[in-house]
Design an enzyme around this catalytic site. Structure first.
Site, PDB file in Angstrom:
ATOM      1  N   ARG A 235       0.967  -1.342   0.135  1.00 15.09           N
ATOM      2  CA  ARG A 235       0.059  -0.037  -0.005  1.00 15.09           C
ATOM      3  C   ARG A 235       0.936   1.447  -0.078  1.00 15.09           C
ATOM      4  NH1 ARG A 235      -3.269  -2.746  -1.447  1.00 15.09           N
ATOM      5  NH2 ARG A 235      -5.302  -3.425  -0.631  1.00 15.09           N
ATOM      6  N   GLU A 264      -2.382   7.275  -4.982  1.00 15.33           N
ATOM      7  CA  GLU A 264      -2.907   6.771  -6.114  1.00 15.33           C
ATOM      8  C   GLU A 264      -4.319   6.949  -6.544  1.00 15.33           C
ATOM      9  OE1 GLU A 264      -1.566   2.607  -5.174  1.00 15.33           O
ATOM     10  OE2 GLU A 264      -3.685   2.278  -5.457  1.00 15.33           O
ATOM     11  N   HIS A 296      -0.758  -0.182  -9.794  1.00 10.79           N
ATOM     12  CA  HIS A 296      -1.653  -1.157  -9.028  1.00 10.79           C
ATOM     13  C   HIS A 296      -2.033  -2.450  -9.860  1.00 10.79           C
ATOM     14  CE1 HIS A 296      -3.552  -1.301  -4.925  1.00 10.79           C
ATOM     15  NE2 HIS A 296      -3.475  -2.662  -5.278  1.00 10.79           N
TER      16      HIS A 296
HETATM   17  P1  NAI Z   1      -1.364 -11.330   4.920  1.00 11.04           P
HETATM   18  O1  NAI Z   1      -2.511 -10.962   6.009  1.00 11.04           O
HETATM   19  O2  NAI Z   1      -1.181 -12.977   4.716  1.00 11.04           O
HETATM   20  O3  NAI Z   1       0.216 -10.856   5.574  1.00 11.04           O
HETATM   21  C1  NAI Z   1       0.219  -9.842   6.198  1.00 11.04           C
HETATM   22  C2  NAI Z   1       1.583  -9.929   7.061  1.00 11.04           C
HETATM   23  O4  NAI Z   1       1.971  -8.598   7.584  1.00 11.04           O
HETATM   24  C3  NAI Z   1       1.238 -10.778   8.175  1.00 11.04           C
HETATM   25  O5  NAI Z   1       2.057 -11.831   8.473  1.00 11.04           O
HETATM   26  C4  NAI Z   1       1.220  -9.941   9.525  1.00 11.04           C
HETATM   27  O6  NAI Z   1       1.501 -10.428  10.750  1.00 11.04           O
HETATM   28  C5  NAI Z   1       2.077  -8.998   8.853  1.00 11.04           C
HETATM   29  N1  NAI Z   1       2.216  -7.479   9.742  1.00 11.04           N
HETATM   30  C6  NAI Z   1       0.998  -7.322  10.389  1.00 11.04           C
HETATM   31  N2  NAI Z   1       1.248  -5.890  11.182  1.00 11.04           N
HETATM   32  C7  NAI Z   1       2.656  -5.739  10.986  1.00 11.04           C
HETATM   33  C8  NAI Z   1       3.605  -4.607  11.388  1.00 11.04           C
HETATM   34  N3  NAI Z   1       3.185  -3.736  11.873  1.00 11.04           N
HETATM   35  N4  NAI Z   1       4.819  -5.000  10.960  1.00 11.04           N
HETATM   36  C9  NAI Z   1       5.338  -5.805  10.016  1.00 11.04           C
HETATM   37  N5  NAI Z   1       4.471  -7.015   9.586  1.00 11.04           N
HETATM   38  C10 NAI Z   1       2.964  -6.745   9.825  1.00 11.04           C
HETATM   39  O7  NAI Z   1      -1.490 -10.354   3.696  1.00 11.04           O
HETATM   40  P2  NAI Z   1      -1.135 -10.728   2.193  1.00 11.04           P
HETATM   41  O8  NAI Z   1      -2.235 -11.275   1.492  1.00 11.04           O
HETATM   42  O9  NAI Z   1       0.364 -11.224   2.329  1.00 11.04           O
HETATM   43  O10 NAI Z   1      -1.025  -9.145   1.630  1.00 11.04           O
HETATM   44  C11 NAI Z   1      -0.238  -8.184   2.183  1.00 11.04           C
HETATM   45  C12 NAI Z   1      -0.615  -6.847   1.447  1.00 11.04           C
HETATM   46  O11 NAI Z   1      -0.247  -6.928   0.173  1.00 11.04           O
HETATM   47  C13 NAI Z   1      -1.945  -6.615   1.803  1.00 11.04           C
HETATM   48  O12 NAI Z   1      -2.182  -5.935   3.110  1.00 11.04           O
HETATM   49  C14 NAI Z   1      -2.109  -5.516   0.616  1.00 11.04           C
HETATM   50  O13 NAI Z   1      -2.214  -4.127   0.979  1.00 11.04           O
HETATM   51  C15 NAI Z   1      -1.170  -5.731  -0.262  1.00 11.04           C
HETATM   52  N6  NAI Z   1      -1.652  -6.289  -1.529  1.00 11.04           N
HETATM   53  C16 NAI Z   1      -1.436  -5.798  -2.769  1.00 11.04           C
HETATM   54  C17 NAI Z   1      -2.053  -5.988  -3.806  1.00 11.04           C
HETATM   55  C18 NAI Z   1      -1.507  -5.386  -5.172  1.00 11.04           C
HETATM   56  O14 NAI Z   1      -2.199  -5.421  -6.437  1.00 11.04           O
HETATM   57  N7  NAI Z   1      -0.439  -4.631  -5.308  1.00 11.04           N
HETATM   58  C19 NAI Z   1      -3.057  -7.010  -4.157  1.00 11.04           C
HETATM   59  C20 NAI Z   1      -3.257  -7.680  -2.783  1.00 11.04           C
HETATM   60  C21 NAI Z   1      -2.435  -7.392  -1.494  1.00 11.04           C
END
Ligand code: NAI
Length: 332
Positions: A235, A264, A296
């Site tokens: 993000r 964005e 994105h």
């Molecule tokens: P997920 O929930 O599987 O993993 C997120 C990880 O971040 C978890 O392991 C969590 O413990 C960790 N986390 C939470 N708070 C934290 C902090 N303060 N410091 C460090 N780590 C922390 O989510 P997933 O599926 O891996 O997605 C991650 C991110 O990717 C989403 O939140 C979204 O913003 C982004 N995304 C971007 C896309 C794109 O098209 N560019 C599409 C899908 C997701």
């Protein structure tokens, strides 16, 4: 059930109509983003489906609730664009697609790494111009490089595995360390400070939360290895863009690859090629030869769109049947 789709593109229509082959739901597509002026379009829809840059909050959410919308179906993983507290108070349930294809985003992040390291975008343009000089295209081997993964969830883990395939050493930082990452061979959890100090490539995969807003700022940039590569497919607001620009100018950031940008919502997903972009920060960022921006598109694969459409409609079906929502976003 009648579902109003906001910010709908041709590809949304294509994949959702395919997933709704049994015609269980009535899908109504609007190109407009969701806001207080457009919310009225959903006046007869119990469910509203929105994407990452549609903001469901304040007056907009009030109008939707007043009109009878009771389900906000997010066709994305992130939910930072929804006021969950207000939704709960208004009796609007929120469901999302927490996991579709983590590979789509992880592979795109790896694509940004390669594009920047080997300057593929410059090489492509040069060759098309019959300029076969290699000056300025010097890269480095990924084999042996240290890669820092911030947020080792589904996407971070997939990215770590890809980078291990290149022979990189992987460091992870997560507020909630998990066993799947710990089980990776030759990967270890470290503090954020150590990750920043040791990594040649830093890739952000944590969600946008109050505690991660501007995680990358002047102070954390100063802690990085000079000339490090920074990748953000998560993000935009994880990075203080002004601090990143200062870092690029000083050479502290050697490469920046982003699929997301903090402002964005004013730009991405639309064709602005015929207009004058008013965002000076974005234009400055674009002007650097070591910055590579995509708009994105990390999620944008056939596989991911198929899964997003299936899960979103499954959310709607569960809601319609009065069943518990498997993928509900619960206020913590
Ligand atoms: P997920 O929930 O599987 O993993 C997120 C990880 O971040 C978890 O392991 C969590 O413990 C960790 N986390 C939470 N708070 C934290 C902090 N303060 N410091 C460090 N780590 C922390 O989510 P997933 O599926 O891996 O997605 C991650 C991110 O990717 C989403 O939140 C979204 O913003 C982004 N995304 C971007 C896309 C794109 O098209 N560019 C599409 C899908 C997701």
């Amino acid at each position: 059930m009648r579902i109003a789709f906001f910010s709908a593109k041709s590809y949304d229509r294509q994949f959702f109509e395919l997933a709704n082959e049994d015609r269980r739901h009535q899908l109504v597509f609007f190109e407009d983003p969701l806001n207080a002026d457009t919310a009225i379009l959903a006046h007869d829809c119990p469910a509203v489906c929105i994407f990452v840059n549609d903001r469901a909050e304040g007056e907009t959410l009030e109008i939707l609730a007043r009109q009878g919308t009771r389900l906000l179906a997010l066709r994305c993983a992130g939910f930072n664009h929804v006021d969950l507290k207000q939704a709960q108070a208004l009796g609007v349930k929120v469901a999302r697609v927490p996991a579709y294809s983590p590979y789509a985003v992880a592979e795109h992040a790896a694509g940004l790494v390669l594009a920047l390291n080997r300057k593929l975008y410059r090489a492509y343009n040069r060759v098309r111009d019959d300029n076969f000089s290699l000056d300025g295209l010097l890269g480095f081997d990924l084999y042996g490089a240290t890669v820092g993964v911030v947020g080792t969830g589904k996407i971070g883990l997939a990215f770590a595995r890809i980078m291990q395939g290149f022979g990189c050493r992987v460091l992870g930082y997560d507020a909630f360390p998990n066993d799947a990452f710990k089980a990776l061979p030759q990967a270890s959890y470290v503090s954020l400070e150590d990750l920043l100090a040791q990594s040649d490539i830093i890739s952000l995969h944590c969600p946008l939360l109050p505690e991660t807003h501007y995680l990358i700022n002047a102070e954390t940039i100063a802690q990085m290895k000079p000339g490090a590569m920074l990748i953000n497919t998560s993000r935009g607001r994880l990075i203080d863009t002004s601090a990143a620009i200062a870092g690029i100018k000083s050479g502290q950031i050697g490469y920046l690859g982003i699929d997301v940008y903090e402002q964005e919502d004013e730009l991405f997903f639309e064709d602005h090629s015929d207009s004058i972009i008013q965002d000076d920060t974005f234009q400055l960022l674009q002007s650097f030869p070591n910055v590579f921006i995509t708009a994105h598109q990390g999620f944008f694969t056939r596989n991911a769109l198929t899964e997003i459409a299936a899960a979103t409609l499954a959310n709607a079906t569960e809601f319609e049947k009065g069943q518990p929502l498997t993928r509900e976003v619960i206020l913590s």
